[in-house]
Scaffold this motif. Structure first.
Motif, PDB file in Angstrom:
ATOM      1  N   GLY A 194       0.799  -1.178   0.039  1.00 48.44           N
ATOM      2  CA  GLY A 194      -0.085   0.044   0.020  1.00 48.44           C
ATOM      3  C   GLY A 194       0.705   1.257   0.179  1.00 48.44           C
ATOM      4  O   GLY A 194       1.954   1.253   0.335  1.00 48.44           O
ATOM      5  N   SER A 195       0.148   2.437  -0.429  1.00 49.59           N
ATOM      6  CA  SER A 195       0.954   3.446   0.005  1.00 49.59           C
ATOM      7  C   SER A 195       1.521   3.969   1.484  1.00 49.59           C
ATOM      8  O   SER A 195       2.559   4.509   1.474  1.00 49.59           O
ATOM      9  N   ILE A 199       4.909   5.734   2.533  1.00 45.92           N
ATOM     10  CA  ILE A 199       5.165   6.878   3.405  1.00 45.92           C
ATOM     11  C   ILE A 199       6.110   6.363   4.443  1.00 45.92           C
ATOM     12  O   ILE A 199       7.024   7.066   4.883  1.00 45.92           O
ATOM     13  N   TYR A 218      -4.559  13.399   6.090  1.00 43.05           N
ATOM     14  CA  TYR A 218      -4.808  11.965   6.236  1.00 43.05           C
ATOM     15  C   TYR A 218      -4.113  11.475   7.564  1.00 43.05           C
ATOM     16  O   TYR A 218      -2.841  11.556   7.511  1.00 43.05           O
ATOM     17  N   TYR A 261       5.050  17.240   2.731  1.00 43.08           N
ATOM     18  CA  TYR A 261       4.138  15.812   2.107  1.00 43.08           C
ATOM     19  C   TYR A 261       2.745  16.538   1.735  1.00 43.08           C
ATOM     20  O   TYR A 261       2.147  17.129   2.643  1.00 43.08           O
ATOM     21  N   ILE A 263      -0.910  16.045  -0.356  1.00 41.02           N
ATOM     22  CA  ILE A 263      -2.007  15.057  -1.325  1.00 41.02           C
ATOM     23  C   ILE A 263      -2.540  16.038  -2.312  1.00 41.02           C
ATOM     24  O   ILE A 263      -3.641  16.887  -1.720  1.00 41.02           O
ATOM     25  N   ASN A 268      -7.295  14.119   1.048  1.00 44.63           N
ATOM     26  CA  ASN A 268      -8.009  13.414   1.986  1.00 44.63           C
ATOM     27  C   ASN A 268      -7.769  14.121   3.260  1.00 44.63           C
ATOM     28  O   ASN A 268      -6.498  14.419   3.842  1.00 44.63           O
ATOM     29  N   ASP A 296       1.776  12.558  -2.213  1.00 45.27           N
ATOM     30  CA  ASP A 296       1.008  11.370  -2.178  1.00 45.27           C
ATOM     31  C   ASP A 296      -0.288  11.357  -3.218  1.00 45.27           C
ATOM     32  O   ASP A 296      -1.170  12.131  -3.042  1.00 45.27           O
ATOM     33  N   TRP A 298      -2.952   9.778  -4.302  1.00 46.43           N
ATOM     34  CA  TRP A 298      -3.737   8.712  -4.137  1.00 46.43           C
ATOM     35  C   TRP A 298      -4.615   8.931  -4.960  1.00 46.43           C
ATOM     36  O   TRP A 298      -5.544   7.673  -5.366  1.00 46.43           O
ATOM     37  N   SER A 325      -0.899   4.363  -5.213  1.00 46.22           N
ATOM     38  CA  SER A 325      -1.475   2.878  -4.755  1.00 46.22           C
ATOM     39  C   SER A 325      -2.504   2.468  -5.528  1.00 46.22           C
ATOM     40  O   SER A 325      -3.362   3.145  -6.144  1.00 46.22           O
ATOM     41  N   THR A 327      -4.690   0.255  -3.932  1.00 51.10           N
ATOM     42  CA  THR A 327      -5.627  -0.338  -3.051  1.00 51.10           C
ATOM     43  C   THR A 327      -7.118   0.150  -3.158  1.00 51.10           C
ATOM     44  O   THR A 327      -8.067  -0.621  -3.068  1.00 51.10           O
ATOM     45  N   LYS A 328      -7.025   1.396  -3.316  1.00 46.10           N
ATOM     46  CA  LYS A 328      -8.587   2.041  -3.282  1.00 46.10           C
ATOM     47  C   LYS A 328      -9.162   1.718  -4.454  1.00 46.10           C
ATOM     48  O   LYS A 328     -10.475   1.631  -4.619  1.00 46.10           O
ATOM     49  N   ARG A 335      -3.302  -4.755  -1.189  1.00 48.16           N
ATOM     50  CA  ARG A 335      -2.345  -3.925  -0.598  1.00 48.16           C
ATOM     51  C   ARG A 335      -1.226  -3.636  -1.387  1.00 48.16           C
ATOM     52  O   ARG A 335       0.037  -3.922  -1.100  1.00 48.16           O
TER      53      ARG A 335
HETATM   54  C1  LIG Z   1      -4.188  10.015   1.218  1.00 51.87           C
HETATM   55  C2  LIG Z   1      -3.860   8.587   1.748  1.00 51.87           C
HETATM   56  N1  LIG Z   1      -2.547   8.078   1.452  1.00 51.87           N
HETATM   57  C3  LIG Z   1      -2.447   7.016   1.659  1.00 51.87           C
HETATM   58  C4  LIG Z   1      -3.093   6.132   2.282  1.00 51.87           C
HETATM   59  C5  LIG Z   1      -2.707   4.693   2.519  1.00 51.87           C
HETATM   60  O1  LIG Z   1      -3.700   3.764   1.545  1.00 51.87           O
HETATM   61  P1  LIG Z   1      -3.085   2.533   1.175  1.00 51.87           P
HETATM   62  O2  LIG Z   1      -1.886   1.975   1.902  1.00 51.87           O
HETATM   63  O3  LIG Z   1      -4.112   1.515   1.080  1.00 51.87           O
HETATM   64  O4  LIG Z   1      -2.540   2.818  -0.449  1.00 51.87           O
HETATM   65  C6  LIG Z   1      -4.704   6.324   2.409  1.00 51.87           C
HETATM   66  C7  LIG Z   1      -5.500   5.589   3.251  1.00 51.87           C
HETATM   67  O5  LIG Z   1      -6.726   5.951   3.197  1.00 51.87           O
HETATM   68  C8  LIG Z   1      -4.809   7.697   2.227  1.00 51.87           C
HETATM   69  O6  LIG Z   1      -5.897   8.352   2.392  1.00 51.87           O
END
Ligand SMILES: Cc1ncc(COP(=O)(O)O)c(C=O)c1O
Length: 486
Positions: A194-195, A199, A218, A261, A263, A268, A296, A298, A325, A327-328, A335
């Motif tokens: 996952g991300s 991080i 986040y 860092y 987003i 988020n 990030d 995402w 990532s 994952t979402k 993951r």
């Molecule tokens: C902005 C952001 N970065 C990273 C993640 C980590 O997610 P994942 O490890 O599932 O990629 C999340 C999870 O909700 C997130 O909201």
């Protein structure tokens, strides 16, 4: 049948100092040691002794040596043989003393658990703030096809590569090149769990003491930086007003973080997306103040209208560390995430991942590579976004219809959530309580703020809930808001 573990003892030779290995062990050595240990209480009554085949192997002697030692000890009334149970020290006790009866070392001293969301979706309630996408929209069958295909390949790979599965890294690099990050090759790509692990890997390697993040951010990133002992400076983000670039520049000059860092798309928790002007100004500011950028990303491929949003990495070039990532968008349980970094920092990042996990499971990464290679991912993203666009439009209509005066919301136009801002007079804890009673769960974002929250609201997930469920939940929220704000 469950058995207590046998009690282990060392058989030392009878000469001056040596262990068994220094001299051949004879049956009389075993007899002497067991007798002495029983008399000294080191082998309490009822202790089970190692089976003959175990002791024979441990001592490097023949079965006969051990058997004749045990026979002799039985004959002397020190041991007894119990049918199908083994050889025991003669005595009344039923078995080995329990560990708690010997002593109890103190529990490990640990730091308090940070206030992290469990990641669990309540089954008996409507989860209105989750960042996940409706599982019904995720390509589980196609992923299963790819898993079957991978498993049909001649044999499992024996070795892992700390960087991640090679073909997957090639495919990720090609996708990023197609998005204008023309310098990216597989050598710049580190696959992560996952991300979140991306991080973590970044945080582990930083030689700086302070990191700047948006506030709110986040929480999983903020708490992670803090858990590595990094100080965190929050840069105030008001999604209704845009980024106060001058204030951010002052904060960077004052706090002197080594890293920022950010987003940048569908942030988020606010849903805010940086404008190109804000991205470019941030890059110039970062250069002026010597602040490295970690992006990030995402959300940028939860694209709306099939256009990727601009990124810091695209505009700022290879020094920007880029995190993303699958994952979402694909399946949370996969993951798989990744980071992209420039050659000179890669060895430290790779070493951090190696220290943490040595390498990640190959199988999932191979399945994902197959999924990308077959073109399934692009087809999936296109279909997913069409559906998310419909749900987003419906969500905005519903908000207009159900929310009382004074309630505002962001209009991200992509990503999984928007931010609902309610009047200050509303007691959020009370509102959450009332909603929970009616089966609607909204999450607090307080742990993502640096200091007292300047926003007063919560995330609304239009990506997770089917439209009818979302409608039900928003009507409940509208009613509850009218009650608490009356
Ligand atoms: C902005 C952001 N970065 C990273 C993640 C980590 O997610 P994942 O490890 O599932 O990629 C999340 C999870 O909700 C997130 O909201």
């Amino acid at each position: 049948m469950a058995r207590a573990p046998y009690v282990s003892f060392a058989v030392r030779s009878n000469d001056s100092a040596g262990f068994a290995a220094s001299r051949r062990v004879f049956a009389e050595d075993v007899v002497r040691v067991v007798t002495a240990d029983v008399l000294a209480g080191r082998l309490p009554p009822g202790s089970r002794l190692p089976p003959v085949r175990v002791l024979e192997q441990q001592l490097g002697v023949s079965k006969n040596t051990v058997q004749s030692a045990y026979d002799e000890l039985v004959a002397r009334g020190i041991l007894e043989t119990r049918e199908r149970a083994g050889v025991f020290v003669l005595g009344p006790a039923a078995g080995v003393p329990e560990a708690s009866r010997i002593a109890s070392p103190p529990p490990m001293r640990v730091r308090p658990a940070p206030p992290l969301h469990s990641g669990k979706i309540p089954r008996d309630a409507i989860s209105l703030s989750t960042v996940f996408v409706d599982p019904e929209l995720l390509p589980r069958e196609k992923l299963s096809d790819c898993a079957r295909s991978v498993l049909r390949s001649p044999g499992l790979e024996s070795f892992y590569d700390v960087l991640g599965y090679g073909p997957l890294r090639e495919l990720i690099a090609a996708r990023l090149r197609a998005r204008g990050m023309s310098d990216v090759t597989a050598a710049n790509v580190l696959v992560t769990t996952g991300s979140q692990q991306a991080i973590d890997v970044v945080a582990r390697t930083l030689e700086v003491r302070r990191v700047a993040v948006e506030s709110p951010v986040y929480p999983g990133a903020k708490l992670l930086f803090e858990s590595h002992g990094l100080a965190v400076t929050g840069l105030r983000l008001d999604p209704f007003a845009g980024i106060p670039l001058d204030a951010w520049e002052d904060a960077l000059a004052r706090a002197r973080p080594g890293v920022l860092y950010a987003i940048t798309s569908y942030q988020n928790p606010t849903g805010y997306s940086y404008t190109s002007h804000e991205l470019a100004t941030l890059i110039a500011m970062a250069e002026r103040h010597g602040v490295a950028l970690v992006e990030d990303d995402w959300g940028s491929d939860m694209l709306s209208g099939s256009e990727y949003r601009p990124t810091l990495r695209f505009l700022g070039g290879p020094n920007v560390v880029y995190i993303n990532s699958f994952t979402k968008k694909l399946l949370p349980s996969l993951r798989v995430g990744f980071l992209v970094a420039e050659g000179s920092v890669m060895p430290s990042l790779v070493a951090a991942k190696r220290l943490s996990t040595l390498g990640n499971p190959w199988l999932t990464e191979a399945v994902l590579a197959e999924f990308l290679d077959r073109g399934y991912y692009d087809a999936h993203l296109a279909a997913l976004q069409r559906e998310l666009d419909v749900r987003y439009a419906r969500c905005l209509d519903l908000l207009n219809e159900t929310m009382p005066q004074g309630v505002r919301w962001t209009t991200p136009g992509g990503g999984p959530t928007l931010w609902l801002e309610v009047p200050r007079a509303v007691d959020l804890a009370e509102l959450r309580g009332r909603l929970a009673e009616r089966g609607v769960v909204v999450e607090s974002s307080d742990s993502g703020f640096d200091g007292p929250p300047h926003l007063h609201g919560f995330r609304i997930s239009y990506a997770f809930l089917p439209p009818a469920t979302l409608e039900r939940a928003l009507r409940i929220v509208g009613d509850a808001l009218r009650e608490v704000n009356a």
